[in-house]
Design a protein around this motif. Structure first.
Motif, PDB file in Angstrom:
ATOM      1  N   GLY A 161       0.888  -1.113  -0.164  1.00 43.99           N
ATOM      2  CA  GLY A 161      -0.150  -0.063   0.098  1.00 43.99           C
ATOM      3  C   GLY A 161       0.894   1.169   0.078  1.00 43.99           C
ATOM      4  O   GLY A 161       1.918   1.433   0.894  1.00 43.99           O
ATOM      5  N   ILE A 162       0.455   2.093  -0.770  1.00 42.27           N
ATOM      6  CA  ILE A 162       1.162   3.382  -0.917  1.00 42.27           C
ATOM      7  C   ILE A 162       0.541   4.258   0.200  1.00 42.27           C
ATOM      8  O   ILE A 162      -0.426   4.241   0.584  1.00 42.27           O
ATOM      9  CB  ILE A 162       1.037   4.019  -2.361  1.00 42.27           C
ATOM     10  CG1 ILE A 162       2.098   5.254  -2.441  1.00 42.27           C
ATOM     11  CG2 ILE A 162      -0.426   4.716  -2.418  1.00 42.27           C
ATOM     12  CD1 ILE A 162       2.110   5.505  -3.724  1.00 42.27           C
ATOM     13  N   ALA A 163       1.392   5.072   0.887  1.00 43.37           N
ATOM     14  CA  ALA A 163       1.250   6.087   1.924  1.00 43.37           C
ATOM     15  C   ALA A 163       0.528   5.306   3.052  1.00 43.37           C
ATOM     16  O   ALA A 163      -0.372   5.850   3.797  1.00 43.37           O
ATOM     17  CB  ALA A 163       0.457   7.055   1.249  1.00 43.37           C
ATOM     18  N   SER A 164       0.895   4.058   3.365  1.00 42.62           N
ATOM     19  CA  SER A 164       0.177   3.268   4.302  1.00 42.62           C
ATOM     20  C   SER A 164      -0.078   3.650   5.849  1.00 42.62           C
ATOM     21  O   SER A 164      -1.031   3.755   6.369  1.00 42.62           O
ATOM     22  CB  SER A 164       0.810   1.645   4.252  1.00 42.62           C
ATOM     23  OG  SER A 164       2.194   1.856   4.678  1.00 42.62           O
ATOM     24  N   HIS A 165       1.077   4.563   5.935  1.00 42.55           N
ATOM     25  CA  HIS A 165       1.162   5.052   7.541  1.00 42.55           C
ATOM     26  C   HIS A 165       0.224   6.378   7.491  1.00 42.55           C
ATOM     27  O   HIS A 165      -0.355   6.527   8.644  1.00 42.55           O
ATOM     28  CB  HIS A 165       2.342   5.424   7.978  1.00 42.55           C
ATOM     29  CG  HIS A 165       3.528   4.337   8.131  1.00 42.55           C
ATOM     30  ND1 HIS A 165       3.899   3.820   7.010  1.00 42.55           N
ATOM     31  CD2 HIS A 165       3.505   3.582   9.262  1.00 42.55           C
ATOM     32  CE1 HIS A 165       4.867   2.782   7.714  1.00 42.55           C
ATOM     33  NE2 HIS A 165       4.435   2.496   8.796  1.00 42.55           N
ATOM     34  N   VAL A 166       0.043   7.078   6.580  1.00 42.31           N
ATOM     35  CA  VAL A 166      -0.763   8.137   6.274  1.00 42.31           C
ATOM     36  C   VAL A 166      -2.402   7.568   6.300  1.00 42.31           C
ATOM     37  O   VAL A 166      -3.197   8.261   7.058  1.00 42.31           O
ATOM     38  CB  VAL A 166      -0.504   9.105   5.144  1.00 42.31           C
ATOM     39  CG1 VAL A 166      -1.428  10.414   5.267  1.00 42.31           C
ATOM     40  CG2 VAL A 166       0.708   9.700   5.317  1.00 42.31           C
ATOM     41  N   ILE A 167      -2.604   6.803   5.561  1.00 38.29           N
ATOM     42  CA  ILE A 167      -3.932   6.194   5.358  1.00 38.29           C
ATOM     43  C   ILE A 167      -4.224   5.586   6.623  1.00 38.29           C
ATOM     44  O   ILE A 167      -5.403   5.555   6.857  1.00 38.29           O
ATOM     45  CB  ILE A 167      -4.005   5.349   4.090  1.00 38.29           C
ATOM     46  CG1 ILE A 167      -3.484   6.096   2.772  1.00 38.29           C
ATOM     47  CG2 ILE A 167      -5.509   4.693   3.968  1.00 38.29           C
ATOM     48  CD1 ILE A 167      -4.293   7.218   2.213  1.00 38.29           C
ATOM     49  N   LEU A 181      -5.634   8.560   8.667  1.00 32.86           N
ATOM     50  CA  LEU A 181      -7.090   9.187   7.985  1.00 32.86           C
ATOM     51  C   LEU A 181      -7.940   8.418   8.241  1.00 32.86           C
ATOM     52  O   LEU A 181      -9.182   8.702   8.217  1.00 32.86           O
ATOM     53  CB  LEU A 181      -6.714   9.564   6.700  1.00 32.86           C
ATOM     54  CG  LEU A 181      -5.560  10.688   6.401  1.00 32.86           C
ATOM     55  CD1 LEU A 181      -5.179  10.795   4.965  1.00 32.86           C
ATOM     56  CD2 LEU A 181      -6.030  11.872   7.276  1.00 32.86           C
ATOM     57  N   GLU A 182      -8.027   6.961   8.259  1.00 28.07           N
ATOM     58  CA  GLU A 182      -9.144   6.240   8.294  1.00 28.07           C
ATOM     59  C   GLU A 182      -9.671   6.281   9.562  1.00 28.07           C
ATOM     60  O   GLU A 182     -10.886   6.411   9.803  1.00 28.07           O
ATOM     61  CB  GLU A 182      -8.452   4.464   8.346  1.00 28.07           C
ATOM     62  CG  GLU A 182      -7.981   4.180   6.729  1.00 28.07           C
ATOM     63  CD  GLU A 182      -9.221   3.815   6.154  1.00 28.07           C
ATOM     64  OE1 GLU A 182     -10.012   4.489   6.132  1.00 28.07           O
ATOM     65  OE2 GLU A 182      -8.842   3.006   5.118  1.00 28.07           O
ATOM     66  N   LYS A 183      -8.627   6.568  10.687  1.00 23.67           N
ATOM     67  CA  LYS A 183      -9.184   6.919  12.254  1.00 23.67           C
ATOM     68  C   LYS A 183      -9.913   8.167  12.335  1.00 23.67           C
ATOM     69  O   LYS A 183     -11.120   8.419  12.720  1.00 23.67           O
ATOM     70  CB  LYS A 183      -8.469   6.589  13.190  1.00 23.67           C
ATOM     71  CG  LYS A 183      -8.953   6.899  14.411  1.00 23.67           C
ATOM     72  CD  LYS A 183      -7.725   6.645  15.510  1.00 23.67           C
ATOM     73  CE  LYS A 183      -8.162   6.809  16.965  1.00 23.67           C
ATOM     74  NZ  LYS A 183      -7.128   6.445  17.901  1.00 23.67           N
ATOM     75  N   LEU A 390      -3.961  13.835  11.878  1.00 22.59           N
ATOM     76  CA  LEU A 390      -3.777  12.678  12.284  1.00 22.59           C
ATOM     77  C   LEU A 390      -3.592  12.618  13.952  1.00 22.59           C
ATOM     78  O   LEU A 390      -2.894  13.314  14.455  1.00 22.59           O
ATOM     79  CB  LEU A 390      -2.430  12.218  11.758  1.00 22.59           C
ATOM     80  CG  LEU A 390      -2.151  12.065  10.228  1.00 22.59           C
ATOM     81  CD1 LEU A 390      -0.860  11.681   9.826  1.00 22.59           C
ATOM     82  CD2 LEU A 390      -3.031  10.780   9.780  1.00 22.59           C
ATOM     83  N   GLU A 391      -4.236  11.943  14.423  1.00 20.62           N
ATOM     84  CA  GLU A 391      -4.581  11.851  15.821  1.00 20.62           C
ATOM     85  C   GLU A 391      -3.388  11.275  16.515  1.00 20.62           C
ATOM     86  O   GLU A 391      -3.052  11.611  17.770  1.00 20.62           O
ATOM     87  CB  GLU A 391      -5.621  10.892  16.421  1.00 20.62           C
ATOM     88  CG  GLU A 391      -6.980  11.536  15.997  1.00 20.62           C
ATOM     89  CD  GLU A 391      -8.097  10.738  16.600  1.00 20.62           C
ATOM     90  OE1 GLU A 391      -8.000   9.712  17.341  1.00 20.62           O
ATOM     91  OE2 GLU A 391      -9.341  11.013  16.156  1.00 20.62           O
TER      92      GLU A 391
END
Length: 563
Positions: A161-167, A181-183, A390-391
């Motif tokens: 996955g690209i940008a997995s830590h951001v997503i 961002l999912e959260k 990002l929390e």
């Protein structure tokens, strides 16, 4: 005519009239009945059509499950950062009669072992198997059986996955965001996304062959998606740069003029679809190292130290300092990179910055005083979160005034001691210099959009704040140019393009004890904008040797792509 004939004629006419009346009555009744039937049919077909259709649909349609889909997360150009790959699954309902040929076909379609198929079906529960080998002939053959259907699902994440830590990632059982961002945007991403999956069934509630599954979706006009500031192309360039060298650490790229985050990379990576495999790991792959972990900044912090010295008129670029190769802070010896050569000797402040001379900076900071140094670090945002969506973001650590009243000021002057920063914070304070002393902030999310791209909400609440004077910023920029031309950052040079930067080699305690992290932060003018690139590579030592080529390679590839 005699009397009897007249009587017979009268009776005949009377009987004919009676027949006509009877026929007319019958026809009238038939007409009325037909009219009533037609009216009833019209009533059912037109007026009550929708109501009866729903009732009929409920009788033969069985809801198997309810799926709550999620909105798409896009880059700034509308390219999806979450997967939209469709996958087909073979669904076997409980009670499905399994024959040897069926087992063989299922195994061919899904790659599942025959004994495993038999074992799963014996549990009496519905099973779904991913179709890895799509064969239309075999699928048609399987769909002739009752209790067999094909269902299509959208895969949320790819394996790499690209940008997995951001997503971030979701909890599959609850469909709720757990990180990234999912959260943060969980509510918006699941709102009005409910889908019902059902099938046409017989009286025994078994799926009727040939019809398969039916998907009933919610109103798409109410769906919400997230559009970020990330640039998928630039993100991929940065990820590949770290992956090719198998480095752990982080890279952050900013559009200098807007403060938009174009790339945010953290390594090692993780599989968003297989979180359980990372839970026992000590590699910290689930942490977003760009914002979630703070590091000693080492000599990149000398940018802020220089700002404090110049802004308070403690020193100027041509003022001379003496480096003997080390400084004593109490009983501790702090070495300069020139220690083995007996020190740099006499050098100007500009030369001390370019050569990253620890001795000169410790002496200069002691002249300034700890309170003014901490005040300047605070103005640059050290110790505070940047406020992106990002929390998990941390604010780093800003040392206390008490800490820098004694020997601690010497440690902080070279980015050591109790001070800690995130790569995003370093990129942000670097951008203050690129923008002539003004902090334009940082932004990760542009807004919320509908499926058709219509903007529902825009996030643009950043304010421009002057941190230092344009004169001070200009002097620091000149010194950052000298770092690349004749100092520790020569490997960051970009042919035909002026670049500016600062190296750092930060001592820290790592997984295996004492270690050194390699830093480089800088900026360059591209074809479309000016860009800030900040790099940290964990446990690899010298920033001038390790981090600078990464900066240079990323910049060159960005320029080749027309950025």
């Amino acid at each position: 005519m005699d009397k009897s004939k007249k009587e017979d004629l009268r009776k005949t006419k009377k009987q004919e009239n009676l027949k006509k009346k009877r026929l007319l009555t019958v026809f009238s009744i038939i007409a009325i009945v037909l009219f009533m039937l037609t009216s009833r049919l019209l009533y059912i077909q037109i007026i009550k059509r929708e109501e009866y259709s729903k009732k009929a649909f409920k009788q033969w349609f069985c809801i198997m499950e309810t799926i709550v889909d999620r909105g798409i997360i896009y880059d700034r150009n509308g390219k999806s950062l979450t997967s939209n790959v469709k996958e087909k699954f073979l669904v076997l309902e409980p009670g499905f009669k399994l024959y040897d040929k069926d087992t063989e076909n299922i195994s061919k379609l899904t790659g599942t072992k025959r004994e495993d198929i038999i074992n799963m079906l014996s549990r009496g529960k519905k099973i779904e198997l991913l179709i890895n080998n799509y064969n239309e002939k075999l699928i048609i053959e399987m769909l002739r059986n009752k209790g067999v259907a094909i269902i299509e699902r959208t895969k949320r994440y790819t394996d790499n996955g690209i940008a997995s830590h951001v997503i971030g990632y979701i909890n599959k059982s609850t469909n709720n965001g757990v990180s990234g961002l999912e959260k943060y945007f969980n509510k918006e991403l699941v709102e009005n996304r409910e889908k019902r999956v059902g099938a046409i069934t017989d009286a025994q509630n078994r799926i009727i062959p040939g019809f398969g599954y039916i998907l009933i979706e919610s109103d798409e006009d109410t769906n919400k998606n997230i559009i970020t500031t990330l640039d998928r192309e630039i993100q991929q360039i940065c990820e590949e740069e770290l992956d090719e060298k198998n480095y752990t650490g982080s890279v952050v790229v900013l559009d200098s003029r807007s403060g938009d985050i174009l790339a945010m990379v953290s390594r090692p990576n993780f599989r968003q679809d297989d979180i359980s495999s990372h839970l026992e790991s000590d590699e910290k792959e689930l942490y977003n190292k760009a914002v979630q972990i703070s590091f000693p900044p080492g000599s990149v912090f000398k940018i802020i130290v220089a700002a404090a010295l110049l802004e308070n008129n403690t020193i100027d670029l041509n003022d001379k300092l003496i480096c003997q190769g080390y400084e004593m802070l109490g009983v501790n010896m702090i070495k300069c990179n020139s220690y083995n050569r007996g020190g740099h000797g006499e050098l100007s402040f500009e030369e001390a910055f370019a050569l990253s001379c620890n001795s000169a900076f410790i002496k200069a900071a002691q002249m300034l005083g700890g309170e003014k140094l901490i005040e300047m670090a605070d103005r640059f945002g050290i110790g505070r979160k940047t406020g992106i969506k990002l929390e998990e973001e941390t604010g780093g650590i800003l040392p206390s005034i008490d800490y820098v009243k004694g020997p601690g000021i010497g440690n902080v002057a070279i980015g050591q001691g109790t001070i800690e920063v995130t790569p995003l914070q370093v990129a942000r304070f670097t951008n203050v210099i690129a923008n002539d002393g003004i902090d334009v902030g940082v932004r990760l999310v542009k807004g919320i959009v509908k499926n058709n791209g219509e903007l529902l909400k825009e996030y643009n609440d950043k304010e421009n704040n002057r941190v230092i004077s344009s004169d001070t910023a200009s002097k620091i920029k000149k010194m950052m140019r000298a770092v690349i031309e004749e100092g520790t950052g020569k490997r960051a040079q970009i042919q035909g393009v002026e670049s500016y930067g600062k190296t750092g080699s930060a001592e820290a305690v790592g997984k295996y004890g004492e270690t050194v992290h390699a830093w480089f932060t800088g900026f360059f003018l591209g074809k479309k904008s000016e860009y800030v690139v900040t790099v940290i590579v964990e446990d690899k030592g010298s920033g001038g040797r390790i981090a600078t080529p990464i900066f240079s390679n990323i910049a060159k590839k960005m320029l080749e792509k027309g950025n």
